[in-house]
Scaffold this motif. Structure first.
Motif, PDB file in Angstrom:
ATOM      1  N   ILE A 126       8.333   7.627   0.925  1.00  0.00           N
ATOM      2  CA  ILE A 126       7.524   6.962   1.973  1.00  0.00           C
ATOM      3  C   ILE A 126       7.902   7.511   3.352  1.00  0.00           C
ATOM      4  O   ILE A 126       7.036   7.740   4.193  1.00  0.00           O
ATOM      5  CB  ILE A 126       7.695   5.419   1.891  1.00  0.00           C
ATOM      6  N   GLU A 127       9.177   7.752   3.538  1.00  0.00           N
ATOM      7  CA  GLU A 127       9.601   8.321   4.821  1.00  0.00           C
ATOM      8  C   GLU A 127       8.982   9.714   5.027  1.00  0.00           C
ATOM      9  O   GLU A 127       8.580  10.059   6.134  1.00  0.00           O
ATOM     10  CB  GLU A 127      11.129   8.412   4.881  1.00  0.00           C
ATOM     11  N   ARG A 128       8.886  10.480   3.909  1.00  0.00           N
ATOM     12  CA  ARG A 128       8.321  11.840   4.016  1.00  0.00           C
ATOM     13  C   ARG A 128       6.838  11.798   4.377  1.00  0.00           C
ATOM     14  O   ARG A 128       6.389  12.499   5.268  1.00  0.00           O
ATOM     15  CB  ARG A 128       8.498  12.578   2.680  1.00  0.00           C
ATOM     16  N   PHE A 129       6.069  10.944   3.661  1.00  0.00           N
ATOM     17  CA  PHE A 129       4.618  11.028   3.899  1.00  0.00           C
ATOM     18  C   PHE A 129       4.100  10.066   4.981  1.00  0.00           C
ATOM     19  O   PHE A 129       3.022  10.267   5.523  1.00  0.00           O
ATOM     20  CB  PHE A 129       3.805  10.887   2.590  1.00  0.00           C
ATOM     21  N   ARG A 166      10.792   4.513   7.423  1.00  0.00           N
ATOM     22  CA  ARG A 166      11.871   4.279   6.463  1.00  0.00           C
ATOM     23  C   ARG A 166      11.987   2.785   6.193  1.00  0.00           C
ATOM     24  O   ARG A 166      12.374   2.005   7.061  1.00  0.00           O
ATOM     25  CB  ARG A 166      13.193   4.826   7.001  1.00  0.00           C
ATOM     26  N   LEU A 167      11.617   2.394   4.993  1.00  0.00           N
ATOM     27  CA  LEU A 167      11.667   0.973   4.638  1.00  0.00           C
ATOM     28  C   LEU A 167      13.103   0.561   4.366  1.00  0.00           C
ATOM     29  O   LEU A 167      13.870   1.311   3.772  1.00  0.00           O
ATOM     30  CB  LEU A 167      10.845   0.709   3.370  1.00  0.00           C
ATOM     31  N   GLY A 168      13.449  -0.663   4.763  1.00  0.00           N
ATOM     32  CA  GLY A 168      14.758  -1.216   4.440  1.00  0.00           C
ATOM     33  C   GLY A 168      14.732  -1.721   3.007  1.00  0.00           C
ATOM     34  O   GLY A 168      13.653  -2.006   2.465  1.00  0.00           O
ATOM     35  N   PRO A 169      15.920  -1.880   2.396  1.00  0.00           N
ATOM     36  CA  PRO A 169      15.949  -2.348   1.004  1.00  0.00           C
ATOM     37  C   PRO A 169      15.309  -3.726   0.827  1.00  0.00           C
ATOM     38  O   PRO A 169      14.618  -3.971  -0.175  1.00  0.00           O
ATOM     39  CB  PRO A 169      17.434  -2.408   0.669  1.00  0.00           C
ATOM     40  N   GLY A 170      15.527  -4.595   1.808  1.00  0.00           N
ATOM     41  CA  GLY A 170      14.942  -5.943   1.723  1.00  0.00           C
ATOM     42  C   GLY A 170      13.430  -5.888   1.756  1.00  0.00           C
ATOM     43  O   GLY A 170      12.746  -6.585   1.005  1.00  0.00           O
ATOM     44  N   THR A 171      12.902  -5.045   2.632  1.00  0.00           N
ATOM     45  CA  THR A 171      11.441  -4.908   2.743  1.00  0.00           C
ATOM     46  C   THR A 171      10.867  -4.313   1.457  1.00  0.00           C
ATOM     47  O   THR A 171       9.862  -4.795   0.931  1.00  0.00           O
ATOM     48  CB  THR A 171      11.098  -3.976   3.931  1.00  0.00           C
ATOM     49  N   MET A 211       0.837  -1.207   0.000  1.00  0.00           N
ATOM     50  CA  MET A 211       0.000   0.000   0.000  1.00  0.00           C
ATOM     51  C   MET A 211       0.873   1.258   0.000  1.00  0.00           C
ATOM     52  O   MET A 211       0.598   2.198  -0.754  1.00  0.00           O
ATOM     53  CB  MET A 211      -0.863  -0.031   1.269  1.00  0.00           C
ATOM     54  N   LEU A 212       1.954   1.244   0.823  1.00  0.00           N
ATOM     55  CA  LEU A 212       2.852   2.402   0.870  1.00  0.00           C
ATOM     56  C   LEU A 212       3.528   2.603  -0.475  1.00  0.00           C
ATOM     57  O   LEU A 212       3.656   3.740  -0.960  1.00  0.00           O
ATOM     58  CB  LEU A 212       3.908   2.212   1.964  1.00  0.00           C
ATOM     59  N   VAL A 213       3.940   1.488  -1.085  1.00  0.00           N
ATOM     60  CA  VAL A 213       4.612   1.580  -2.384  1.00  0.00           C
ATOM     61  C   VAL A 213       3.618   2.077  -3.436  1.00  0.00           C
ATOM     62  O   VAL A 213       3.945   2.971  -4.241  1.00  0.00           O
ATOM     63  CB  VAL A 213       5.208   0.200  -2.776  1.00  0.00           C
ATOM     64  N   LEU A 214       2.412   1.543  -3.405  1.00  0.00           N
ATOM     65  CA  LEU A 214       1.388   1.975  -4.373  1.00  0.00           C
ATOM     66  C   LEU A 214       1.099   3.467  -4.182  1.00  0.00           C
ATOM     67  O   LEU A 214       1.000   4.226  -5.157  1.00  0.00           O
ATOM     68  CB  LEU A 214       0.104   1.166  -4.198  1.00  0.00           C
ATOM     69  N   ALA A 215       0.986   3.877  -2.927  1.00  0.00           N
ATOM     70  CA  ALA A 215       0.717   5.298  -2.640  1.00  0.00           C
ATOM     71  C   ALA A 215       1.862   6.167  -3.136  1.00  0.00           C
ATOM     72  O   ALA A 215       1.643   7.261  -3.680  1.00  0.00           O
ATOM     73  CB  ALA A 215       0.504   5.496  -1.148  1.00  0.00           C
TER      74      ALA A 215
END
Lengths: 288, 90
Positions: free
Chosen positions: B21-24, B28-33, B1-5
Protein backbone atom coordinates in the motif's frame (compact mmCIF):
# COMPACT_ATOMS: atom_id res chain seq x y z
CA UNK A 1 8.81 0.57 23.22
CA UNK A 2 8.12 -2.86 21.70
CA UNK A 3 6.99 -4.16 25.09
CA UNK A 4 4.72 -1.17 25.51
CA UNK A 5 3.13 -1.86 22.12
CA UNK A 6 2.65 -5.55 22.95
CA UNK A 7 1.12 -4.49 26.24
CA UNK A 8 -1.30 -2.10 24.52
CA UNK A 9 -2.17 -4.89 22.09
CA UNK A 10 -3.47 -6.80 25.14
CA UNK A 11 -6.20 -4.15 25.41
CA UNK A 12 -7.91 -5.58 22.33
CA UNK A 13 -10.99 -7.63 23.25
CA UNK A 14 -10.27 -11.23 24.21
CA UNK A 15 -12.41 -12.66 21.38
CA UNK A 16 -10.57 -10.50 18.87
CA UNK A 17 -7.20 -11.56 20.25
CA UNK A 18 -8.17 -15.23 20.06
CA UNK A 19 -8.88 -14.76 16.37
CA UNK A 20 -6.23 -12.23 15.28
CA UNK A 21 -3.81 -12.01 18.24
CA UNK A 22 -0.97 -14.23 16.94
CA UNK A 23 -0.85 -12.71 13.47
CA UNK A 24 -1.21 -9.19 14.91
CA UNK A 25 1.77 -9.75 17.19
CA UNK A 26 3.74 -11.14 14.24
CA UNK A 27 2.91 -7.94 12.33
CA UNK A 28 3.97 -5.77 15.28
CA UNK A 29 7.33 -7.55 15.29
CA UNK A 30 7.72 -6.79 11.57
CA UNK A 31 6.67 -3.14 11.69
CA UNK A 32 9.16 -2.12 14.39
CA UNK A 33 8.28 0.26 17.21
CA UNK A 34 7.90 3.99 17.44
CA UNK A 35 5.55 6.52 19.01
CA UNK A 36 3.30 6.64 15.94
CA UNK A 37 2.70 2.88 16.17
CA UNK A 38 1.99 3.11 19.91
CA UNK A 39 -0.75 5.67 19.23
CA UNK A 40 -2.06 3.71 16.23
CA UNK A 41 -2.30 0.44 18.17
CA UNK A 42 -3.90 2.24 21.13
CA UNK A 43 -6.66 3.79 19.01
CA UNK A 44 -7.07 0.49 17.17
CA UNK A 45 -7.69 -1.18 20.54
CA UNK A 46 -10.28 1.44 21.52
CA UNK A 47 -12.08 1.00 18.18
CA UNK A 48 -12.11 -2.78 18.54
CA UNK A 49 -13.37 -2.55 22.11
CA UNK A 50 -16.26 -0.49 20.80
CA UNK A 51 -17.00 -2.79 17.87
CA UNK A 52 -16.52 -6.18 19.49
CA UNK A 53 -18.00 -5.45 22.86
CA UNK A 54 -20.85 -3.45 21.29
CA UNK A 55 -20.40 -0.81 23.99
CA UNK A 56 -19.59 2.07 21.71
CA UNK A 57 -22.40 4.41 20.87
CA UNK A 58 -25.02 3.10 23.32
CA UNK A 59 -22.66 3.39 26.29
CA UNK A 60 -21.38 6.76 25.20
CA UNK A 61 -24.94 8.00 24.74
CA UNK A 62 -26.03 6.64 28.13
CA UNK A 63 -23.01 8.20 29.83
CA UNK A 64 -23.56 11.55 28.12
CA UNK A 65 -27.25 11.50 29.13
CA UNK A 66 -26.37 10.62 32.73
CA UNK A 67 -23.80 13.42 32.92
CA UNK A 68 -26.19 15.92 31.30
CA UNK A 69 -28.97 15.03 33.78
CA UNK A 70 -26.51 15.23 36.69
CA UNK A 71 -25.29 18.60 35.49
CA UNK A 72 -28.89 19.82 35.18
CA UNK A 73 -29.80 18.57 38.67
CA UNK A 74 -26.77 20.34 40.14
CA UNK A 75 -27.60 23.62 38.38
CA UNK A 76 -29.46 25.23 41.27
CA UNK A 77 -26.92 26.73 43.66
CA UNK A 78 -26.82 26.19 47.39
CA UNK A 79 -26.83 29.58 49.12
CA UNK A 80 -25.45 29.58 52.64
CA UNK A 81 -27.65 31.16 55.36
CA UNK A 82 -25.30 34.04 56.20
CA UNK A 83 -25.39 33.34 59.93
CA UNK A 84 -21.66 33.41 60.60
CA UNK A 85 -21.04 29.81 59.62
CA UNK A 86 -17.85 28.47 58.08
CA UNK A 87 -17.93 26.30 54.96
CA UNK A 88 -14.97 24.28 53.78
CA UNK A 89 -13.78 23.27 50.34
CA UNK A 90 -14.05 19.58 51.17
CA UNK A 91 -17.28 19.84 53.15
CA UNK A 92 -19.55 19.68 50.11
CA UNK A 93 -21.49 16.49 49.47
CA UNK A 94 -19.07 13.65 49.13
CA UNK A 95 -16.06 15.82 49.84
CA UNK A 96 -14.58 13.80 52.66
CA UNK A 97 -15.69 10.54 51.04
CA UNK A 98 -13.78 11.61 47.98
CA UNK A 99 -10.75 12.51 50.04
CA UNK A 100 -10.66 9.03 51.56
CA UNK A 101 -11.63 7.48 48.24
CA UNK A 102 -8.54 9.07 46.79
CA UNK A 103 -6.44 7.10 49.24
CA UNK A 104 -7.95 3.93 47.78
CA UNK A 105 -7.23 5.19 44.28
CA UNK A 106 -3.60 5.96 45.03
CA UNK A 107 -2.56 2.48 46.27
CA UNK A 108 -4.69 0.93 43.53
CA UNK A 109 -2.75 2.90 40.94
CA UNK A 110 0.59 1.95 42.50
CA UNK A 111 -0.39 -1.73 42.70
CA UNK A 112 -1.72 -1.53 39.13
CA UNK A 113 1.55 -0.02 37.93
CA UNK A 114 3.54 -2.68 39.76
CA UNK A 115 1.37 -5.37 38.18
CA UNK A 116 1.83 -3.88 34.74
CA UNK A 117 5.60 -3.89 35.20
CA UNK A 118 5.50 -7.45 36.55
CA UNK A 119 3.32 -8.43 33.62
CA UNK A 120 5.91 -7.14 31.20
CA UNK A 121 9.05 -8.29 32.95
CA UNK A 122 8.24 -11.45 34.84
CA UNK A 123 6.44 -14.23 33.09
CA UNK A 124 5.87 -16.28 36.26
CA UNK A 125 3.67 -13.55 37.75
CA UNK A 126 1.96 -12.81 34.49
CA UNK A 127 -1.45 -14.39 35.12
CA UNK A 128 -2.08 -13.15 38.64
CA UNK A 129 -0.49 -9.75 37.97
CA UNK A 130 -2.76 -9.27 34.98
CA UNK A 131 -5.81 -10.09 37.11
CA UNK A 132 -4.80 -7.69 39.90
CA UNK A 133 -4.04 -5.05 37.29
CA UNK A 134 -7.51 -5.51 35.84
CA UNK A 135 -9.15 -5.10 39.27
CA UNK A 136 -7.11 -1.93 39.87
CA UNK A 137 -8.12 -0.61 36.48
CA UNK A 138 -11.77 -1.09 37.41
CA UNK A 139 -11.25 0.65 40.77
CA UNK A 140 -9.68 3.64 39.01
CA UNK A 141 -12.47 3.77 36.42
CA UNK A 142 -15.17 3.47 39.11
CA UNK A 143 -13.54 6.27 41.12
CA UNK A 144 -13.34 8.53 38.09
CA UNK A 145 -16.97 7.84 37.15
CA UNK A 146 -18.18 8.43 40.73
CA UNK A 147 -16.09 11.60 41.01
CA UNK A 148 -17.54 12.98 37.79
CA UNK A 149 -21.13 12.12 38.73
CA UNK A 150 -20.90 13.49 42.28
CA UNK A 151 -19.21 16.66 40.98
CA UNK A 152 -21.95 17.18 38.41
CA UNK A 153 -24.70 16.51 40.95
CA UNK A 154 -23.24 18.80 43.60
CA UNK A 155 -24.70 22.31 43.37
CA UNK A 156 -22.46 25.33 43.46
CA UNK A 157 -22.06 26.78 46.95
CA UNK A 158 -22.61 30.52 47.16
CA UNK A 159 -21.30 31.83 50.45
CA UNK A 160 -23.46 34.68 51.70
CA UNK A 161 -22.12 37.83 53.30
CA UNK A 162 -21.43 37.01 56.94
CA UNK A 163 -20.35 33.40 56.34
CA UNK A 164 -16.79 32.23 55.85
CA UNK A 165 -15.19 29.85 53.38
CA UNK A 166 -11.97 27.85 53.68
CA UNK A 167 -9.77 26.98 50.74
CA UNK A 168 -8.02 24.15 52.50
CA UNK A 169 -6.73 25.85 55.68
CA UNK A 170 -6.90 29.47 54.56
CA UNK A 171 -10.31 31.03 55.14
CA UNK A 172 -12.04 34.25 54.24
CA UNK A 173 -15.36 35.80 55.14
CA UNK A 174 -16.98 38.87 53.62
CA UNK A 175 -18.53 41.02 56.33
CA UNK A 176 -19.67 44.17 54.62
CA UNK A 177 -19.64 45.63 51.10
CA UNK A 178 -19.83 49.25 49.94
CA UNK A 179 -20.12 50.44 46.36
CA UNK A 180 -19.24 53.93 45.18
CA UNK A 181 -19.55 55.19 41.59
CA UNK A 182 -16.29 55.83 39.81
CA UNK A 183 -16.85 56.98 36.23
CA UNK A 184 -18.55 54.21 34.22
CA UNK A 185 -17.73 51.68 36.93
CA UNK A 186 -18.48 51.04 40.55
CA UNK A 187 -15.74 50.72 43.11
CA UNK A 188 -16.58 47.87 45.46
CA UNK A 189 -14.87 47.81 48.83
CA UNK A 190 -15.37 44.76 51.02
CA UNK A 191 -14.48 44.40 54.67
CA UNK A 192 -13.25 40.86 55.08
CA UNK A 193 -11.81 38.69 57.80
CA UNK A 194 -8.98 36.27 57.18
CA UNK A 195 -8.78 33.30 59.48
CA UNK A 196 -7.21 29.90 59.71
CA UNK A 197 -8.75 26.44 59.84
CA UNK A 198 -5.43 24.91 60.91
CA UNK A 199 -4.68 23.48 64.32
CA UNK A 200 -0.90 23.74 64.25
CA UNK A 201 0.49 25.30 61.08
CA UNK A 202 0.69 28.86 59.77
CA UNK A 203 -1.34 29.58 56.64
CA UNK A 204 -1.07 32.21 53.93
CA UNK A 205 -2.11 32.75 50.32
CA UNK A 206 -0.51 34.72 47.54
CA UNK A 207 -1.51 38.37 47.22
CA UNK A 208 -3.17 37.83 43.84
CA UNK A 209 -5.02 34.66 44.87
CA UNK A 210 -8.42 36.34 45.03
CA UNK A 211 -10.30 37.87 42.14
CA UNK A 212 -13.84 39.06 41.54
CA UNK A 213 -16.11 37.58 38.91
CA UNK A 214 -19.55 38.58 37.66
CA UNK A 215 -22.48 36.55 36.32
CA UNK A 216 -21.05 36.76 32.80
CA UNK A 217 -17.72 35.29 33.89
CA UNK A 218 -15.85 38.59 33.59
CA UNK A 219 -12.90 38.74 35.97
CA UNK A 220 -11.86 41.82 37.95
CA UNK A 221 -8.55 42.03 39.80
CA UNK A 222 -8.62 42.74 43.49
CA UNK A 223 -6.45 45.47 45.02
CA UNK A 224 -5.95 46.93 48.46
CA UNK A 225 -5.33 50.31 50.05
CA UNK A 226 -1.83 50.72 51.36
CA UNK A 227 -3.29 51.07 54.87
CA UNK A 228 -5.11 47.71 54.72
CA UNK A 229 -3.55 44.53 56.10
CA UNK A 230 -2.20 42.65 53.03
CA UNK A 231 -4.09 39.61 51.81
CA UNK A 232 -0.90 37.53 51.90
CA UNK A 233 -0.61 38.01 55.65
CA UNK A 234 0.32 34.79 57.44
CA UNK A 235 -2.44 33.68 59.77
CA UNK A 236 -1.73 31.62 62.89
CA UNK A 237 -3.98 28.73 63.99
CA UNK A 238 -7.35 29.98 65.24
CA UNK A 239 -6.31 33.60 64.53
CA UNK A 240 -8.73 35.92 62.76
CA UNK A 241 -7.67 39.26 61.27
CA UNK A 242 -9.69 41.96 59.56
CA UNK A 243 -8.77 43.80 56.41
CA UNK A 244 -10.40 45.22 53.31
CA UNK A 245 -10.11 44.75 49.58
CA UNK A 246 -11.44 46.59 46.55
CA UNK A 247 -12.15 46.03 42.89
CA UNK A 248 -13.69 47.94 40.03
CA UNK A 249 -16.60 46.42 38.14
CA UNK A 250 -18.97 47.79 35.49
CA UNK A 251 -22.21 49.24 36.79
CA UNK A 252 -24.17 46.73 34.69
CA UNK A 253 -22.81 43.71 36.63
CA UNK A 254 -25.85 42.17 38.30
CA UNK A 255 -24.05 39.60 40.44
CA UNK A 256 -20.52 39.80 41.81
CA UNK A 257 -18.54 37.18 43.67
CA UNK A 258 -15.07 36.63 45.08
CA UNK A 259 -13.25 33.43 44.32
CA UNK A 260 -9.72 32.08 44.38
CA UNK A 261 -7.27 31.21 41.63
CA UNK A 262 -5.99 27.91 42.93
CA UNK A 263 -3.02 25.85 41.90
CA UNK A 264 -2.42 22.53 43.60
CA UNK A 265 -0.72 19.17 43.23
CA UNK A 266 -2.18 17.18 40.29
CA UNK A 267 -4.09 14.69 42.43
CA UNK A 268 -6.05 17.47 44.18
CA UNK A 269 -7.80 18.01 40.83
CA UNK A 270 -9.29 14.53 41.31
CA UNK A 271 -10.74 15.08 44.78
CA UNK A 272 -14.48 15.06 45.23
CA UNK A 273 -15.66 18.55 46.14
CA UNK A 274 -12.33 20.18 45.38
CA UNK A 275 -12.81 23.66 43.93
CA UNK A 276 -10.23 22.91 41.26
CA UNK A 277 -11.83 19.64 40.20
CA UNK A 278 -12.75 20.43 36.57
CA UNK A 279 -16.20 18.82 36.97
CA UNK A 280 -17.04 20.63 40.20
CA UNK A 281 -18.70 24.04 40.30
CA UNK A 282 -16.33 26.15 42.33
CA UNK A 283 -17.56 27.98 45.40
CA UNK A 284 -18.22 31.73 45.15
CA UNK A 285 -18.37 34.32 47.93
CA UNK A 286 -21.16 36.75 47.28
CA UNK A 287 -20.34 40.45 47.02
CA UNK A 288 -23.44 41.63 45.18
CA UNK B 1 -10.42 -0.18 -0.51
CA UNK B 2 -6.62 0.02 -0.14
CA UNK B 3 -6.53 -3.45 1.38
CA UNK B 4 -8.81 -4.83 -1.34
CA UNK B 5 -6.65 -3.19 -4.00
CA UNK B 6 -3.54 -4.66 -2.42
CA UNK B 7 -4.99 -8.17 -2.40
CA UNK B 8 -6.25 -7.91 -5.98
CA UNK B 9 -2.97 -9.23 -7.42
CA UNK B 10 -2.51 -12.09 -4.97
CA UNK B 11 -2.55 -13.21 -1.34
CA UNK B 12 -0.59 -11.16 1.18
CA UNK B 13 -0.02 -11.09 4.91
CA UNK B 14 -0.27 -7.91 7.01
CA UNK B 15 3.25 -6.60 6.63
CA UNK B 16 3.28 -7.28 2.88
CA UNK B 17 0.04 -5.30 2.60
CA UNK B 18 1.53 -2.35 4.50
CA UNK B 19 4.56 -2.31 2.19
CA UNK B 20 2.46 -2.76 -0.94
CA UNK B 21 0.00 0.00 0.00
CA UNK B 22 2.87 2.34 0.75
CA UNK B 23 4.33 1.59 -2.71
CA UNK B 24 1.18 2.20 -4.74
CA UNK B 25 -0.66 4.78 -2.58
CA UNK B 26 2.17 6.52 -0.74
CA UNK B 27 0.40 5.87 2.53
CA UNK B 28 1.87 3.76 5.35
CA UNK B 29 -0.91 2.19 7.38
CA UNK B 30 -0.34 1.55 11.08
CA UNK B 31 -0.90 -1.97 12.41
CA UNK B 32 -4.00 -0.89 14.31
CA UNK B 33 -5.52 0.70 11.22
CA UNK B 34 -4.68 -2.30 9.02
CA UNK B 35 -6.14 -4.86 11.39
CA UNK B 36 -9.20 -2.67 11.93
CA UNK B 37 -9.73 -2.82 8.16
CA UNK B 38 -8.97 -6.55 7.94
CA UNK B 39 -11.50 -7.25 10.72
CA UNK B 40 -14.22 -5.24 8.94
CA UNK B 41 -13.49 -6.71 5.52
CA UNK B 42 -13.53 -10.25 6.86
CA UNK B 43 -16.81 -9.60 8.69
CA UNK B 44 -18.30 -8.43 5.40
CA UNK B 45 -16.98 -11.51 3.65
CA UNK B 46 -14.79 -9.58 1.19
CA UNK B 47 -11.53 -11.17 2.28
CA UNK B 48 -10.67 -14.47 3.99
CA UNK B 49 -7.57 -15.92 5.63
CA UNK B 50 -5.49 -18.48 3.82
CA UNK B 51 -4.20 -21.51 5.72
CA UNK B 52 -0.57 -21.01 6.71
CA UNK B 53 1.99 -22.63 8.98
CA UNK B 54 3.52 -19.22 9.64
CA UNK B 55 2.15 -16.85 12.32
CA UNK B 56 1.89 -14.25 9.54
CA UNK B 57 -1.44 -15.26 8.11
CA UNK B 58 -2.03 -14.27 4.47
CA UNK B 59 -5.41 -13.05 3.25
CA UNK B 60 -7.10 -13.45 -0.08
CA UNK B 61 -9.93 -11.67 -1.86
CA UNK B 62 -13.23 -13.55 -1.98
CA UNK B 63 -15.47 -13.51 -5.04
CA UNK B 64 -17.77 -10.94 -3.40
CA UNK B 65 -14.75 -8.86 -2.40
CA UNK B 66 -13.51 -8.87 -5.97
CA UNK B 67 -16.99 -7.90 -7.19
CA UNK B 68 -17.20 -5.07 -4.63
CA UNK B 69 -13.77 -3.79 -5.64
CA UNK B 70 -14.75 -3.82 -9.32
CA UNK B 71 -17.92 -1.83 -8.58
CA UNK B 72 -15.98 0.67 -6.50
CA UNK B 73 -13.26 1.05 -9.14
CA UNK B 74 -15.91 1.52 -11.81
CA UNK B 75 -17.58 4.29 -9.77
CA UNK B 76 -14.25 5.88 -8.97
CA UNK B 77 -13.24 5.71 -12.64
CA UNK B 78 -16.40 7.55 -13.67
CA UNK B 79 -15.84 10.20 -10.99
CA UNK B 80 -12.24 10.70 -12.14
CA UNK B 81 -13.23 10.92 -15.80
CA UNK B 82 -15.99 13.42 -15.05
CA UNK B 83 -13.75 15.55 -12.87
CA UNK B 84 -10.94 15.52 -15.46
CA UNK B 85 -13.37 16.44 -18.25
CA UNK B 86 -14.89 19.28 -16.23
CA UNK B 87 -11.47 20.60 -15.25
CA UNK B 88 -10.49 20.72 -18.90
CA UNK B 89 -13.57 22.78 -19.82
CA UNK B 90 -13.37 25.08 -16.82
Amino acid sequence: MKRLILFIAKMYPRAWRERYGAEFEALLKDTGADGRIVVNVFFGAITMLQRWKKIGSVTLLAMSALLAVSWWIGQRPYITPGTNQVFRMDSNAGGMAGFFGFFILLPATIVGLFCVLSCINDRSFRGSAARVGKVCRWIVMAYMAAMMLVSMLTPRTIVSIGDGYCWDLWCLGVEQVNATPQGQNLLYTAKVRLFSDANHVLTARKKNFLYAIDEQGRRFPVFQNSSALPLDTTVRPSESVKTSLSFLAPANARELYLTGDQVAMPWVYLYFGSDINPFHRCTLLRIL
Amino acid sequence: MLVLASLSDGDKHGYAMIEDIERFAGLRLGPGTLYGAITRLEERGWIKPVASHDRRRPYTLTASGREYLEVQLDTLGRVLKTAARRLKHA
